[in-house]
Scaffold this motif. Structure first.
Motif, PDB file in Angstrom:
ATOM      1  N   THR A   6      45.828  25.426  35.360  1.00  0.00           N
ATOM      2  CA  THR A   6      44.380  25.442  35.122  1.00  0.00           C
ATOM      3  C   THR A   6      43.890  26.678  34.373  1.00  0.00           C
ATOM      4  OG1 THR A   6      43.958  26.491  37.268  1.00  0.00           O
ATOM      5  CG2 THR A   6      43.916  24.070  37.197  1.00  0.00           C
ATOM      6  N   HIS A   7      44.823  27.583  34.030  1.00  0.00           N
ATOM      7  CA  HIS A   7      44.384  28.808  33.347  1.00  0.00           C
ATOM      8  C   HIS A   7      45.567  29.387  32.576  1.00  0.00           C
ATOM      9  CE1 HIS A   7      41.305  32.183  33.406  1.00  0.00           C
ATOM     10  NE2 HIS A   7      42.336  32.737  32.762  1.00  0.00           N
ATOM     11  N   THR A   8      45.596  29.125  31.273  1.00  0.00           N
ATOM     12  CA  THR A   8      46.747  29.593  30.490  1.00  0.00           C
ATOM     13  C   THR A   8      46.315  29.855  29.047  1.00  0.00           C
ATOM     14  OG1 THR A   8      49.018  29.037  29.844  1.00  0.00           O
ATOM     15  CG2 THR A   8      47.511  27.167  30.171  1.00  0.00           C
ATOM     16  N   HIS A   9      46.645  31.050  28.551  1.00  0.00           N
ATOM     17  CA  HIS A   9      46.206  31.466  27.210  1.00  0.00           C
ATOM     18  C   HIS A   9      47.314  31.192  26.199  1.00  0.00           C
ATOM     19  CE1 HIS A   9      42.646  33.609  28.841  1.00  0.00           C
ATOM     20  NE2 HIS A   9      43.436  33.963  29.835  1.00  0.00           N
ATOM     21  N   LEU A  10      47.631  29.928  25.989  1.00  0.00           N
ATOM     22  CA  LEU A  10      48.776  29.549  25.146  1.00  0.00           C
ATOM     23  C   LEU A  10      48.582  29.858  23.672  1.00  0.00           C
ATOM     24  CD1 LEU A  10      49.531  26.045  26.708  1.00  0.00           C
ATOM     25  CD2 LEU A  10      50.591  28.238  27.249  1.00  0.00           C
ATOM     26  N   LEU A  36      42.779  25.792  28.750  1.00  0.00           N
ATOM     27  CA  LEU A  36      42.759  27.057  28.031  1.00  0.00           C
ATOM     28  C   LEU A  36      41.406  27.753  28.154  1.00  0.00           C
ATOM     29  CD1 LEU A  36      44.490  26.068  24.644  1.00  0.00           C
ATOM     30  CD2 LEU A  36      45.537  26.502  26.871  1.00  0.00           C
ATOM     31  N   PRO A  37      41.352  28.908  28.804  1.00  0.00           N
ATOM     32  CA  PRO A  37      40.105  29.676  28.873  1.00  0.00           C
ATOM     33  C   PRO A  37      39.914  30.439  27.563  1.00  0.00           C
ATOM     34  CG  PRO A  37      41.777  30.500  30.423  1.00  0.00           C
ATOM     35  CD  PRO A  37      42.462  29.598  29.469  1.00  0.00           C
ATOM     36  N   ASN A  38      38.691  30.490  27.088  1.00  0.00           N
ATOM     37  CA  ASN A  38      38.448  31.276  25.872  1.00  0.00           C
ATOM     38  C   ASN A  38      38.291  32.758  26.227  1.00  0.00           C
ATOM     39  OD1 ASN A  38      38.062  31.461  23.042  1.00  0.00           O
ATOM     40  ND2 ASN A  38      35.911  31.884  23.440  1.00  0.00           N
ATOM     41  N   GLY A  93      34.207  29.337  30.596  1.00  0.00           N
ATOM     42  CA  GLY A  93      35.200  30.309  31.034  1.00  0.00           C
ATOM     43  C   GLY A  93      35.975  30.920  29.869  1.00  0.00           C
ATOM     44  N   GLU A  94      36.610  32.123  30.077  1.00  0.00           N
ATOM     45  CA  GLU A  94      36.445  32.697  31.374  1.00  0.00           C
ATOM     46  C   GLU A  94      35.372  33.734  31.332  1.00  0.00           C
ATOM     47  OE1 GLU A  94      40.738  34.556  30.970  1.00  0.00           O
ATOM     48  OE2 GLU A  94      39.758  35.463  32.694  1.00  0.00           O
ATOM     49  N   ILE A  95      34.629  33.818  32.426  1.00  0.00           N
ATOM     50  CA  ILE A  95      33.472  34.698  32.514  1.00  0.00           C
ATOM     51  C   ILE A  95      33.597  35.504  33.808  1.00  0.00           C
ATOM     52  CG2 ILE A  95      32.068  33.030  31.252  1.00  0.00           C
ATOM     53  CD1 ILE A  95      30.751  32.172  33.845  1.00  0.00           C
ATOM     54  N   PHE A 154      37.482  30.779  41.387  1.00  0.00           N
ATOM     55  CA  PHE A 154      37.806  32.203  41.255  1.00  0.00           C
ATOM     56  C   PHE A 154      39.246  32.245  40.764  1.00  0.00           C
ATOM     57  CE2 PHE A 154      34.692  35.274  43.033  1.00  0.00           C
ATOM     58  CZ  PHE A 154      33.670  34.381  43.265  1.00  0.00           C
ATOM     59  N   HIS A 155      39.381  32.452  39.458  1.00  0.00           N
ATOM     60  CA  HIS A 155      40.698  32.449  38.835  1.00  0.00           C
ATOM     61  C   HIS A 155      41.472  33.696  39.279  1.00  0.00           C
ATOM     62  CE1 HIS A 155      42.855  34.401  35.545  1.00  0.00           C
ATOM     63  NE2 HIS A 155      41.764  35.036  35.214  1.00  0.00           N
ATOM     64  N   CYS A 156      42.784  33.538  39.381  1.00  0.00           N
ATOM     65  CA  CYS A 156      43.667  34.626  39.815  1.00  0.00           C
ATOM     66  C   CYS A 156      43.143  35.273  41.103  1.00  0.00           C
ATOM     67  CB  CYS A 156      43.830  35.673  38.724  1.00  0.00           C
ATOM     68  SG  CYS A 156      45.123  36.872  39.103  1.00  0.00           S
ATOM     69  N   THR A 203      48.798  29.886  35.767  1.00  0.00           N
ATOM     70  CA  THR A 203      49.751  30.964  35.441  1.00  0.00           C
ATOM     71  C   THR A 203      49.053  32.201  34.874  1.00  0.00           C
ATOM     72  OG1 THR A 203      50.113  30.072  33.226  1.00  0.00           O
ATOM     73  CG2 THR A 203      51.691  29.427  34.963  1.00  0.00           C
ATOM     74  N   ASP A 204      47.923  32.024  34.156  1.00  0.00           N
ATOM     75  CA  ASP A 204      47.301  33.105  33.391  1.00  0.00           C
ATOM     76  C   ASP A 204      48.255  33.616  32.310  1.00  0.00           C
ATOM     77  OD1 ASP A 204      45.172  34.683  32.637  1.00  0.00           O
ATOM     78  OD2 ASP A 204      45.509  36.231  34.148  1.00  0.00           O
ATOM     79  N   SER A 205      49.119  32.752  31.810  1.00  0.00           N
ATOM     80  CA  SER A 205      50.054  33.138  30.743  1.00  0.00           C
ATOM     81  C   SER A 205      49.282  33.733  29.562  1.00  0.00           C
ATOM     82  CB  SER A 205      50.804  31.912  30.223  1.00  0.00           C
ATOM     83  OG  SER A 205      51.548  31.334  31.258  1.00  0.00           O
TER      84      SER A 205
HETATM   85 ZN   LIG Z   1      42.621  34.586  31.711  1.00  0.00          ZN
END
Ligand SMILES: [Zn+2]
Length: 261
Positions: A6-10, A36-38, A93-95, A154-156, A203-205
């Motif tokens: 749900t959260h990956t900066h590919l 993908l969060p901007n 997101g992400e904010i 609440f990411h991460c 993952t927050d990759s």
């Molecule tokens: Zn992020």
């Protein structure tokens, strides 16, 4: 078995050399959906390019990251706002608020967060929150703005049990990632009694790789390691973790799915 990162900066440079291979490794591990969060106005084009290349699997969010709230933040916010009328996004997101890197723009960060929560309400989208050394500040903003329609994650999440309970009390999800696999993170204890219905995986990759890759580049295929750890903590099997966390992600973000079995 289908997992959702749900959260990956590919779209970041870290994957320039092997992006498609890396995405295929994720598919190979059962990661069927990636959100993908901007980050800022510069990341929009590469992010959307990737979503257009994999339209059945990769979905965009739109927002301005708190560490990119600087003197020119009004300009950046205007760009974010304009994009919502141009195409479909699955979250704002992400904010959030980040007081770890720099406290110079803390007031601007709060203003930007509130403005983007207003956008989420307007477009009926969930919010993806980044919180670093800023739990109290974000809690204050959410307390002020919460209503029956506002939802998000609440990411991460790396907080304690009381914070976890507060978050799920608002109907928000906890985004759980690689930190869960770190020795002595305490996160296993914080979420031990939190029902799986409140948890989504991420993952927050390319950041925050789980063990045994801690400190190296993270990628979405490693989501499986987080799922395995969660299965161990919840004393269940990984198939149940996949089913419940993917269902939670679909309920929150409403991205289109073919068949999730
Ligand atoms: Zn992020």
């Amino acid at each position: 078995m289908i997992f959702t990162d749900t959260h990956t900066h590919l779209y970041l440079d870290a994957f320039d050399a092997d992006r498609d291979l890396m995405i295929n490794r994720a598919f190979g591990q059962g990661i069927g959906y990636m959100l993908l969060p901007n980050i800022n106005s510069q990341s929009i084009a590469p992010m959307l390019g990737l979503c257009d290349k994999y339209p059945a699997n990769i979905f965009p969010m739109m927002g301005l990251h708190p560490t990119d709230v600087k003197a020119d933040y009004k300009n950046e916010l205007e760009i974010v706002e304009t994009w919502f009328s141009k195409r479909k996004f699955y979250a704002v997101g992400e904010i959030g608020i980040d007081l770890y890197w720099d406290k110079t723009f803390v007031e601007e960060q709060k203003i930007a967060l509130k403005a983007q929560i207003a956008l989420a309400k307007k477009h009926r989208l969930p919010i993806v929150l980044h919180s670093r050394d800023s739990f109290d500040e974000i809690f204050e903003v959410i307390t002020e703005t919460i209503d029956e329609n506002l939802t998000g994650v609440f990411h991460c999440f790396t907080g304690n049990r009381q914070q976890a309970e507060k978050i799920i009390g608002w109907g928000f999800k906890l985004g759980i990632g690689g930190v869960l696999t770190f020795k002595n993170s305490g996160l296993d204890k914080a979420i031990a009694d939190i029902p799986l219905q409140h948890i989504i995986l991420e993952t927050d990759s390319p950041f925050l790789a789980p063990n045994p890759y801690r400190g190296k580049r993270n990628e979405s295929s490693y989501l499986r390691l987080v799922a395995e750890k969660l299965a161990e903590i919840k004393q269940t099997d990984i198939a149940e973790i996949a089913a419940i966390t993917t269902k939670n992600a679909i309920d929150l973000f409403h991205f289109p799915v073919k068949n999730v079995e």
